[in-house]
Write a protein that holds these residues in place. Structure first.
Motif, PDB file in Angstrom:
ATOM      1  N   SER A  85      25.055 -21.337  97.338  1.00 31.71           N
ATOM      2  CA  SER A  85      23.790 -21.801  97.900  1.00 31.71           C
ATOM      3  C   SER A  85      22.775 -20.674  98.060  1.00 31.71           C
ATOM      4  CB  SER A  85      24.039 -22.455  99.268  1.00 31.71           C
ATOM      5  OG  SER A  85      24.516 -21.493 100.206  1.00 31.71           O
ATOM      6  N   GLU A  86      23.168 -19.456  97.763  1.00 30.32           N
ATOM      7  CA  GLU A  86      22.269 -18.317  97.941  1.00 30.32           C
ATOM      8  C   GLU A  86      21.300 -18.180  96.771  1.00 30.32           C
ATOM      9  OE1 GLU A  86      25.346 -15.429 100.471  1.00 30.32           O
ATOM     10  OE2 GLU A  86      24.842 -14.967  98.382  1.00 30.32           O
ATOM     11  N   TYR A 112      33.648 -10.017 100.222  1.00 27.90           N
ATOM     12  CA  TYR A 112      34.406 -10.837 101.169  1.00 27.90           C
ATOM     13  C   TYR A 112      35.898 -10.573 100.981  1.00 27.90           C
ATOM     14  CZ  TYR A 112      30.060 -13.525 101.520  1.00 27.90           C
ATOM     15  OH  TYR A 112      28.760 -13.912 101.704  1.00 27.90           O
ATOM     16  N   GLU A 150      35.107 -22.106 101.395  1.00 26.37           N
ATOM     17  CA  GLU A 150      33.901 -22.039 102.227  1.00 26.37           C
ATOM     18  C   GLU A 150      33.016 -20.866 101.799  1.00 26.37           C
ATOM     19  OE1 GLU A 150      32.763 -21.337 106.946  1.00 26.37           O
ATOM     20  OE2 GLU A 150      34.794 -21.959 106.369  1.00 26.37           O
ATOM     21  N   VAL A 151      33.641 -19.738 101.468  1.00 27.34           N
ATOM     22  CA  VAL A 151      32.883 -18.561 101.023  1.00 27.34           C
ATOM     23  C   VAL A 151      32.162 -18.857  99.714  1.00 27.34           C
ATOM     24  CG1 VAL A 151      33.110 -16.203 100.146  1.00 27.34           C
ATOM     25  CG2 VAL A 151      34.329 -16.880 102.215  1.00 27.34           C
ATOM     26  N   LYS A 199      29.150 -20.973 100.214  1.00 27.11           N
ATOM     27  CA  LYS A 199      28.050 -20.170 100.768  1.00 27.11           C
ATOM     28  C   LYS A 199      27.359 -19.365  99.677  1.00 27.11           C
ATOM     29  CE  LYS A 199      27.176 -16.385 104.013  1.00 27.11           C
ATOM     30  NZ  LYS A 199      27.776 -15.449 104.996  1.00 27.11           N
TER      31      LYS A 199
END
Length: 205
Positions: A68-69, A52, A61-62, A65
């Protein structure tokens, strides 16, 4: 594992990102166009394939994300170089010698003055004590050391000139004109050397 690199100068942090990427971790780099000091993000993008590249306000926000992976657990097979670096950085007993992971360079560590080991083909260096340097950071540190040496030499020359003038005055007060002249010559020599040094480095007195 996730590595995040933000605004900064030189190329600090690039080695850490590289190690994270090698172990299958995610790499997040601030967009150089968004950084107050873009040098560090630019170096990171040149050295590592980033997952990213985002503005600072989007990094939270990244990371949410990424957190949660679902990730696959990577076996603990860290590269030999990374294990060695962790050992010396941790201050514990180092099992491998510097020669096992790289060759001695022609450079000295700016912090401890020990011989630096070239551990990455002229890109990164380590000393036995544990100080780590990239080539660019080492260049900057050498420049700082040179500047300090120049200022020390300039100050020493000017102090010697001032002391010689004081000794010349004291000699004349005692009636020793010949000794006073000798101190005057020494004062002039030191003053002239200081002027030359100032001229060479562009310093105005």
């Amino acid at each position: 594992m996730t590595g995040v690199l933000l605004s900064g100068v030189l190329d600090d942090g690039v080695a850490g990102l590289h190690a994270i990427a090698e172990r299958g971790g995610r790499v997040v780099v601030q967009d150089p166009g968004d950084a107050l000091y873009p040098s560090m993000p630019q170096h990171a993008l040149q050295a590592v394939t980033s997952d990213y590249v985002v503005a600072a306000h989007d990094i939270g926000e990244v990371l949410a994300k990424i957190a949660s992976e679902q990730v696959e657990v990577v076996p603990n097979t860290a590269p030999e170089l990374l294990v060695w670096e962790n050992e010396i950085a941790g201050g514990g007993r180092v099992e491998k010698t510097a020669g096992a992971v790289g060759g001695a360079s022609e450079f000295a560590c700016p912090d401890c003055h020990g011989v630096l080991t070239d551990i990455d083909g002229g890109v990164r260096y380590r000393c036995r004590v544990g100080h780590a340097w990239t080539a660019e950071a080492l260049l900057a540190a050498q420049g700082s050391a040179l500047e300090r040496a120049i200022w020390t030499a300039l100050r020493t020359l000017e102090e010697k000139a001032a002391l010689c003038r004081r000794l010349a005055d004291q000699a004349r007060q005692r009636g020793n004109d010949r000794i006073g002249e000798r101190y005057d010559r020494q004062a002039e020599e030191n003053s002239e050397a200081a002027k030359v040094l100032r001229h060479q480095v562009g310093v105005r007195g």
